[in-house]
Every structure is written in structure tokens, then in C-alpha cells.
Write an enzyme that holds these catalytic residues in place. Structure first.
Site, PDB file in Angstrom:
ATOM      1  N   GLU A  27      -5.774  -3.335  12.433  1.00 52.64           N
ATOM      2  CA  GLU A  27      -5.392  -4.120  11.246  1.00 52.64           C
ATOM      3  C   GLU A  27      -6.300  -5.331  11.096  1.00 52.64           C
ATOM      4  O   GLU A  27      -6.699  -5.695   9.991  1.00 52.64           O
ATOM      5  CB  GLU A  27      -3.929  -4.557  11.319  1.00 52.64           C
ATOM      6  N   HIS A  67      -9.617  -4.358   9.601  1.00 50.70           N
ATOM      7  CA  HIS A  67      -9.547  -4.096   8.164  1.00 50.70           C
ATOM      8  C   HIS A  67      -9.978  -5.324   7.344  1.00 50.70           C
ATOM      9  O   HIS A  67     -10.331  -5.178   6.181  1.00 50.70           O
ATOM     10  CB  HIS A  67      -8.116  -3.731   7.761  1.00 50.70           C
ATOM     11  N   ALA A  69       1.447  -0.211  10.747  1.00 53.28           N
ATOM     12  CA  ALA A  69       1.227  -1.616  10.427  1.00 53.28           C
ATOM     13  C   ALA A  69       0.395  -1.701   9.157  1.00 53.28           C
ATOM     14  O   ALA A  69      -0.126  -0.690   8.683  1.00 53.28           O
ATOM     15  CB  ALA A  69       0.497  -2.326  11.568  1.00 53.28           C
ATOM     16  N   MET A  70       0.278  -2.910   8.623  1.00 53.69           N
ATOM     17  CA  MET A  70      -0.392  -3.072   7.339  1.00 53.69           C
ATOM     18  C   MET A  70      -1.281  -4.304   7.331  1.00 53.69           C
ATOM     19  O   MET A  70      -0.858  -5.386   7.730  1.00 53.69           O
ATOM     20  CB  MET A  70       0.681  -3.158   6.231  1.00 53.69           C
ATOM     21  N   GLU A  71      -2.494  -4.104   6.816  1.00 52.59           N
ATOM     22  CA  GLU A  71      -3.565  -5.093   6.925  1.00 52.59           C
ATOM     23  C   GLU A  71      -3.584  -6.151   5.826  1.00 52.59           C
ATOM     24  O   GLU A  71      -4.651  -6.707   5.543  1.00 52.59           O
ATOM     25  CB  GLU A  71      -4.906  -4.355   6.928  1.00 52.59           C
ATOM     26  N   GLU A  86     -10.110   3.666   6.092  1.00 56.29           N
ATOM     27  CA  GLU A  86      -9.337   4.117   7.258  1.00 56.29           C
ATOM     28  C   GLU A  86     -10.195   4.798   8.320  1.00 56.29           C
ATOM     29  O   GLU A  86     -10.097   4.471   9.499  1.00 56.29           O
ATOM     30  CB  GLU A  86      -8.178   5.015   6.824  1.00 56.29           C
ATOM     31  N   GLU A 128       0.851  -1.180   0.000  1.00 49.02           N
ATOM     32  CA  GLU A 128       0.000   0.000   0.000  1.00 49.02           C
ATOM     33  C   GLU A 128       0.897   1.244   0.000  1.00 49.02           C
ATOM     34  O   GLU A 128       1.860   1.274   0.766  1.00 49.02           O
ATOM     35  CB  GLU A 128      -0.913   0.035   1.232  1.00 49.02           C
TER      36      GLU A 128
END
Ligand code: PHE
Ligand code: ZN
Length: 886
Positions: free
Chosen positions: A305, A308, A269-271, A327, A127
Site C-alpha cells: 500500500e 502505491h 487494504a487500500m492505498e 497492481e 476503489e
């Protein structure tokens, strides 16, 4: 074609993609400098696109090694390949398969986008537009594909191989030292949710059984030796999974859910579907390394996360203009989760503090933008407090306006109707309009108009008629590109409080009335520029408690006097407004002091406020977390924002220190007594109750040390020496650090020796030193940049030392000689060459430069111009510099 000047992307230009990619089969051969990626894309013309259009795939710094169309070579006249683009001039009109082999160098990837190395670990970040750094692709969120990913690596280097979805195969590659794993994710997803990880990692495992009885294998992967530090994160994950089932009816959908913690990460962080990748700061915690705030953040980010998976992954965004769709909504969900896990009132106060500290200045300065922007130059710069926090506030308002039941029905409808699609804000809002039978067109202005509205409230009491009249007025200053604002729909939750604290029933007559529904719910809707409401049968003059729970993200200016504020601190049944009344009181005191200081006088004194705080500590001793919030004064940045123009950070600092000292002296006995009463007892627990005791104890010590520096310093020294938790240790060190001299240097040194093996703890050491409000701090920061524990390639280190200086040290970043500005500009220019995203975020520390007094604002402007004129700036930095100066 590569153009020198980045072209703005406009929402109005949105077109569906001309092609769709149904499946992606990846084969990734991990190598530290020459990773090979073979991508097999099943492509077909999009019925909703333009027939016969060329196929234009995105790339970014890619090297193509081999390209086949339906297994055949492609004639050179019909294909164009550049590092940032692959074009097929006339692709087949039928479904076809494109095979592309690219070679990438993860070790040289300092941008931390695409495939990179975090220490010894291979990981990805896609992303918003990182997948195009792995292979050529339609790298846009409305192209959803089913991914199958084979990863191959040396066993010794990467015994752990992870990707999205479920693991369907794995094994050694006979005759070599290599092995492979194959992952399949059955849920179509956009490329930004792709992830893979390879490395030698430790892990902890657990299991979650969903409401429908499916078992999900949970894993958290961390650096070897850090497994124990991931236990709290695992606990937070399981609580998040259970909460989403009860609060939103959302069940997890894969057989496994993995989290990997890495030390080099641009964001929090990333989902990624089934494989969340985390900045290790939001995973690792032990009582002796993490503060209570760290624990709360870990819980919130783990939840965010995870949530999401439904709001972002199952339903994704049609385009990046819809970023707040995932978001804002997911922040709203994680706020609700934390409120349910902890104290709702205290969470609300913390969330509003964050909103005001991070989002209000955005809205008030040159970087102001809509929650749903309609144009951007660089999407990376839109991961902002406006999109996240204000985006969440909009959803919270929606819930206040239509009520809990309709809100849940609207969410259910949204999940039902848009599951598996890439949706828009209009899609989302339409669900709530439908279930509530309301026209939400005007409400939607919150998405389309930037700026923080101001609500002005005047009240008057008529003793003869026993009426109380409330006059509300809304306005909103222009923001870049928006000179005129139409009225917002502002839900104002309210109550009337009698002098003795008793609530007064809300009733209105026919004139200036409120609707029965408004009265029943205690929420007035302000949707016109002005509104008058007259309450009747009000037997004694009341105080209006407005904007309870902070029911709308606005600034409120209310005609209420000091005595009335004190009455609210003591009696308001809405705890948020009890806290707010104390903040408002302190703000007024500080504003007066700032004026006095600037005209050469002394800060003002006021015993009544101290007495109110005294009573607040006494009466809230059963809710120490709340009491801690009440006695924590507005920050210097809060004051700068309140003042709004011609800001002098030095005067604010003097005023704030004076108030702290005066309160500390006045309240010394109760502060000390409370400090002692709340001494740690029994075993450590990270829960909200125990954290609340520590919070109040810390707040008491802090104020005590401000008022009685000798005794307070000695107490802080003792706490520093004996602390059992990082919360207590860092609080004590913070107090010691603010007093110049040998004791401070010794304490800093001791702290470093104790924790030198823990980079995340050393970050706290950097932050403390970077935020010392003294002249020597810039020199200290520069010296710390030479420290072996510092590194410009690790975003956490950069944020802790340089970010904290620029955003958390009002007086020194804004030093009157411009040295702070000059320093930041140089850092940004240098860092831009390796990590433009982080550089651009640092540069955003200038977001309030126009509000400064003229000497400082001229120096800040010069520093921004210095950055803007550098050749070959990244789009990220160029965009921030350009908008800041516009
Ligand atoms: N989508 C992430 C989140 O908020 C944030 C993020 C954006 C992370 C871009 C990395 C890159 O949960
Ligand atoms: Zn998010």
C-alpha cells in the site's frame, strides 16, 4: 438510465471525459444514519472531450437533497437526478461550480463500499466505484482533482477525524458537542483514492525523515487497547519508506502518512493517498496472536500500500482496464521488498506457490482473462490473481529480459514522464522499449493473451560430438474468447549441471546457437513456437536446469528422469530449482499413486525420494526456511491442477496422505532430531531467520506425525500446551485437528477459551475446522455458523469459515454427493443481498469445476445454475456465475 441487464464496458470504447473536475471541497457531517455530504465541484469542459456534451455524473443509491449551479437553483427541465445518475443537459461552456448535497446512511451500508461503519468507526472504501456512493461524481480514474475535506462529528463518537493529505485546521464547534477537522491533499487524484475516517481510536506515532531531509509524521490508528499490536506494522512502514528511496529512488511527498485498521473490510487494504485503510488482519500482530506467515503478510501489505503512493497514486490508471498497471507493478515492488528484507530464494518459492495455487487455476478455467482485460461486466471481479500476481510476473520477466540497469532506467523514465497523469500499459511498456532499444510488441502479448503457456523441453546428449541439444516448444491452450494464441516471449533462465553437480559453461556454435548476450546472462528467449539450441564442449552428459528462479509464469514439461531430478535437488546452484526438482519428483510420485488408487490399487512406494529429502534436510540445516520448503509436498489443489481433467479429489487425498505417512516413517529419526534441535531458544524475534527455524521445526513435526501418529500426536499435544507463539500453537493444533476423537475436540475448545477475545485468532480456529478432510466437516461448518464468534456481516469471518471450506478443503467441498456445492450456492445467494463483492469472491471457488470427474462436475454445474437463475442477483455474482457457466 437504469438498465436491467448490465452492459459490458469495453476498452475499445474509451473516450476521454467531457468534463474535468479541478477541485473538490467536501463537507461531511457524520451521523450514524443520516450523514450529510456537501460537495462543491469546480468543473470545466475538457478540451479533449466533446464540446457541449451533457454532464453525466455517477451515483449509486444516492439521495440528493440540494443542487446548485454557480450558486443558483437549476431549472428542472435541464437536470435529471436519479439514485444512480445526475445529468445536466446543457451545462455552461465555461468553468462552473456545482454544489450537491446528498444524504447517506453509513449504518445501512452492508456492501462496505462508500461510507460505512466498521463497528463504531466511520470509514470509506472508494476503489473501484465507491465514491459515487458518497456523492455524484465523474467516478473514473482519469478525472484528477485536488480535494479539501472538512469532517464534522460528535466529539464523543469520533474524536479522531482523518482524511487524505495534510491536516490544515481543526477545532470544536462552539456551543455544541461536535468538532471538525479540515484536510487538504495538494496532489490531484482520482476519486477512488479518496478516504475519510472518523472514530474513537487508539494510535501509535513515529517519524520518518526522507532522503531529502523532510520529516513525515506517521500514525497507525487501531481499536483502543490494540496499540502494541501495531508496532510491527509501523516498523514495516518505516522499512518500506527507506527501501523505496534506495531501490526505486522514490521519496514520500506529504507531511503525514496515516494508516487505519478496521475490522470490516472487503479486501486486504487500500492505498488512499496519505490515509491507507487496512483490514486489521494486515496490521495487528503479537507473537502470541500472529503466526510468522501473518508477520510476513503484514510486512508485504504495508509495503504494497505504501508503494502505491508512486505506482498507483502519483501515476494512476487511465481506466480500469489498466488495473494491472498499478497492481501488477506494485506487487512486483512488494515482492522485491520482501526478498530484500528476508531470503530471496525462500520468498521466490512462496510467491511461486501462490501464483500456481491462485493464478494458474484461473488461467486454466472459465474465469481466465487477460492481465489487461478488454471488457468487463463488473470491475470488482477483476481484482484477481491474474491482474496482481501474473501482472507482477510480467514485470519480473521484463527485468530478466532487458537486465537490471535498463529496467531501473525504464522505471525512472516512467516516473519522470507520467508523474501526475493517468497512464496506460502502453505508456509503461514504451519506457522500457525506449531505454532498452527493443521492440516489446511481441512481449506485450503477455498482457493481451490469457492462459498459462506450456513449455516442453527435450534434451539429447551426443557423446561423440560432445554436444547437448535442447529442443524447446511452446503452446497455449485456448481460453474463453481466445481460440488461437500467438507465441509469447518466454525468458528461460538456465544452467547445465554435470552429474557431480559442477556447473558447465554455456557455449554454442554457429548452428542452433544462442546470442552472446543470452549465453552471458544464462537466459534463452523463446519467442517462436519452437527453438533448438545446441551447446558444445559438453564433456559429460549434463542435466538441464531450466526456468531457474521461475523466470516465466509457464508450465514446464521436461524430459528428465528421476535420478536427474535427485541430482538437481542435491546440486543445482539455483536454489529455486533445487526446490522445484523435489516438487517435480513428488508430483510424479503422487500422479502415479492417484492412478493406482483410482484403479483400486495401493499408492506407490519410493525410498529414493525419502533419501533425497533426508540429504536435503541435512545439507540445508543452515537455511532452515529453505529446507522447510523442500520437505513441504505439493498440495492437493496442486495435484488437481496437474491432473487437469477428470479429477477425483478423494483419490488425490489418499495418495497424498500415503506419501506423507511413508515419508514420515522413513524419515522419523531425522525429523525428530531436527525438531528437537530447533527448539525455541532466547527471546522471540519475528525476523526471517527465527521464522525459518520455526518453519522447519513445524514441517518436521507435521511429517513426523503423519508417519508416526502416536508419538507425533503426543509431541503435538505437548507443543500445543507449552507453545509461546501462535506459530507453534496453531501448527500443533493443526496436527491435532486432523485426528478424529476427543483429544481434538478438547484442544479446539482450549484454543477457543484461550483466544476468544481475539477475532483474528478465532479466524484461525474457523479455518482449521473448515479444512478438516472428513465427512463431518460440512455439518461442523454449519454449526459454527451459529457460533457467537461468527458473523455473516464480517468478511474476515466469512472467508475464514466458508471461504476456507470452499477453497481449502478439496475433499469436502467437492464431496461426491454435491453437498458442498449446494451449501456454497445457498450461502452465495443469501450473502449477495448484503455484500455482493464478498459473495462473488466465494462463488469463484467453482473456478475449476470443469476439471472434475463427470459426476462432480455435473453437481457443481447444477449448483452454479441454481445461483445464476436467482432473480435480482448483483452484477458481481451474476458476472461470476455467467462466466463460470459459459
Ligand atoms: N487497491 C487495493 C490494493 O491492492 C485493493 C482493493 C481493491 C481494496 C478494491 C479495496 C477495494 O492495494
Ligand atoms: Zn494494490
Amino acid at each position: 438510465m437504469r438498465t436491467d441487464v448490465a452492459q459490458p464496458v469495453r476498452l475499445a470504447d474509451y473516450r476521454p471525459p467531457d468534463y474535468l473536475i479541478d477541485t473538490v471541497v467536501l463537507d461531511v457531517l457524520l451521523h450514524d444514519t443520516e450523514t450529510r455530504v456537501r460537495a462543491k465541484l469546480s468543473i470545466r469542459p475538457n478540451p479533449a472531450g466533446r464540446a457541449g456534451a451533457p454532464l453525466v455524473l455517477d451515483g449509486d443509491e444516492l439521495t440528493a437533497k440540494k443542487i446548485l449551479l454557480d450558486g443558483q437553483d437549476i431549472s428542472p427541465e435541464t437536470i435529471f437526478v436519479a439514485p444512480d445518475q445526475l445529468t445536466l443537459a446543457s451545462p455552461p461552456r465555461q468553468p462552473f461550480v456545482l454544489e450537491i448535497e446528498t444524504e447517506i446512511n453509513p449504518s445501512a451500508n452492508t456492501k462496505l463500499m462508500g461510507l460505512y461503519r466498521s463497528g463504531p468507526v466511520y470509514c470509506t472504501q472508494c476503489e473501484a466505484e465507491g465514491f459515487r456512493r458518497i456523492t455524484y461524481f465523474l467516478d473514473r480514474p482519469d478525472v484528477l482533482s485536488v480535494y479539501t475535506t472538512r469532517i464534522e462529528a460528535a466529539v464523543s463518537e469520533a474524536p479522531i477525524l482523518l482524511s487524505n493529505g495534510n491536516k490544515i485546521d481543526a477545532g470544536p464547534i462552539d456551543g455544541t458537542d461536535r468538532h471538525f477537522a479540515v484536510w487538504h491533499d495538494p496532489f490531484p487524484k482520482p476519486s477512488y483514492l479518496f478516504a475519510l475516517v472518523g472514530g474513537d481510536l487508539g494510535s501509535i506515532h513515529d517519524e520518518f525523515t526522507t532522503v531529502s531531509g523532510r520529516k513525515v509524521a506517521l500514525g497507525i490508528y487501531v481499536e483502543h487497547g490494540k496499540e502494541k499490536s501495531a508496532v510491527y506494522a509501523m516498523d514495516a512502514l518505516k522499512r518500506s519508506m527507506a527501501w523505496d528511496e534506495t531501490a526505486f529512488g522514490r521519496e514520500y511527498d506529504l507531511d503525514m502518512f496515516n494508516i487505519v485498521a478496521v475490522s470490516s473490510f472487503n479486501m486486504g487494504a487500500m492505498e488512499n493517498k496519505g490515509l491507507n485503510v487496512f483490514n486489521d488482519k494486515y496490521v495487528l500482530a503479537l507473537p502470541e496472536t500472529a503466526t510468522d506467515t501473518d508477520y510476513a503478510n503484514i510486512e508485504a501489505v504495508i509495503a504494497h500500500e505504501y508503494f502505491h503512493n508512486w505506482t498507483g497514486n502519483r501515476i494512476t490508471c487511465r481506466d480500469w482496464f489498466q488495473l494491472c498497471l498499478k497492481e501488477g507493478l506494485t506487487v512486483f515492488r512488494d515482492h522485491e521488498f520482501s526478498a530484500d528484507q528476508r531470503s530471496r530464494a525462500v520468498r521466490r518459492i512462496a510467491d511461486v506457490r501462490t501464483l500456481r495455487a491462485a493464478q494458474f487455476p484461473e488461467d486454466a478455467g472459465p474465469l481466465a482473462h487477460n492481465v489487461r482485460p478488454d471488457t468487463y461486466l463488473e470491475i470488482n471481479n477483476f481484482y484477481t490473481a491474474t491482474i496482481y500476481e501474473k501482472g507482477s510476473e510480467i514485470i519480473r520477466m521484463l527485468k530478466v529480459l532487458i537486465g537490471e540497469t535498463a529496467f531501473r532506467a525504464g522505471m525512472d523514465l516512467y516516473f519522470d514522464r507520467y508523474d501526475g497523469t493517468a497512464a496506460t500499459i502502453e505508456n509503461f511498456i514504451s519506457c522500457f522499449a525506449e531505454v532498452s532499444h527493443r521492440d516489446l510488441t511481441q512481449f506485450s502479448r503477455w498482457y493481451h493473451q490469457a492462459g498459462t503457456p506450456l513449455v516442453e523441453a527435450q534434451t539429447s546428449y551426443d557423446a561423440a560430438k560432445q554436444t547437448f541439444t535442447l529442443d524447446l516448444k511452446q503452446s497455449c491452450k485456448p481460453t474463453p474468447g481466445q481460440d488461437h494464441k500467438e507465441p509469447f516471449v518466454i525468458p528461460i533462465e538456465l544452467g547445465l549441471v554435470a552429474a557431480d553437480g559442477a556447473p558447465i559453461a554455456l557455449q554454442t556454435g554457429t548452428e542452433d546457437g544462442a546470442s552472446a548476450d543470452e549465453l552471458a546472462r544464462g537466459v534463452l528467449e523463446l519467442s517462436t513456437p519452437e527453438r533448438r539450441v545446441t551447446f558444445c564442449d559438453v564433456a559429460t552428459p549434463p542435466v538441464a536446469s531450466l526456468l531457474r528462479g521461475f523466470s516465466a509464469p509457464v508450465r514446464l514439461s521436461q524430459s528428465v528422469n528421476e535420478n536427474e531430478l535427485i541430482a538437481l535437488v542435491a546440486h543445482d546452484s539455483d536454489s529455486f530449482n533445487r526446490w522445484q526438482a523435489a516438487q517435480t519428483y513428488a508430483t510424479r510420485l503422487l500422479l502415479r499413486s492417484v492412478d493406482l488408487v483410482r484403479s483400486g490399487g495401493k499408492p506407490c512406494e519410493d525410498e529414493a525420494f525419502g533419501e533425497a529429502l533426508y540429504r536435503a534436510i541435512e545439507s540445508n540445516i543452515g537455511d532452515p526456511a529453505f529446507a522447510a520448503q523442500v520437505i513441504s509436498l505439493p498440495s492437493e489443489a496442486d495435484m488437481a491442477r496437474e491432473i487437469g481433467e477428470n479429477v477425483d479429489p478423494d483419490a488425490i487425498h489418499v495418495a497424498k496422505q500415503a506419501l506423507r505417512a511413508a515419508l514420515g516413517r522413513q524419515l522419523a529419526p531425522i525429523l525428530l532430531q531436527t525438531y528437537e534441535r530447533l527448539a525455541p531458544e532466547g527471546a522471540y524475534s519475528p525476523d526471517a531467520a527465527a521464522a525459518g527455524r520455526r518453519a522447519l521445526r513445524t514441517a518436521c513435526l507435521d511429517l513426523y506425525a503423519a508417519g508416526v501418529p502416536d508419538e507425533g500426536g503426543a509431541l503435538a499435544q505437548r507443543q500445543f500446551e507449552t507453545a509461546q507463539t501462535m506459530t507453534d500453537e496453531i501448527a500443533a493444533l493443526g496436527i491435532l485437528t486432523h485426528v478424529p476423537g476427543e483429544r481434538r475436540e478438547q484442544a479446539l475448545d482450549t484454543f477457543y477459551q484461550r483466544h476468544s477475545s481475539e477475532p483474528l485468532v478465532i479466524d484461525k480456529w474457523f479455518i482449521l475446522q473448515a479444512t478438516i478432510p472428513e465427512k463431518g466437516t460440512l455439518a461442523r461448518v454449519k454449526k459454527l455458523m451459529e457460533h457467537p464468534a461468527f458473523s455473516l456481516t464480517n468478511p474476515n469471518r466469512v472467508r475464514s469459515l466458508i471461504g476456507a471450506f470452499a477453497s481449502g478443503n478439496q475433499t469436502q467441498f467437492n464431496a461426491a454427493d454435491g453437498s458442498g456445492y449446494h451449501f456454497l450456492a445457498e450461502i452465495v445467494i443469501g450473502l449477495d443481498r448484503t455484500n455482493p463483492q464478498v459473495a462473488a469472491r466465494l462463488l469463484a471457488a467453482f473456478k475449476s469445476w470443469r476439471a472434475l470427474e463427470s459426476k462432480r462436475s455435473a453437481l457443481a454445474e447444477a449448483a452454479l445454475r441454481r445461483v445464476a437463475q436467482v432473480n435480482d442477483l448483483s452484477a458481481d455474482v451474476k458476472d461470476i456465475a455467467g462466466r463460470s457457466l459459459a
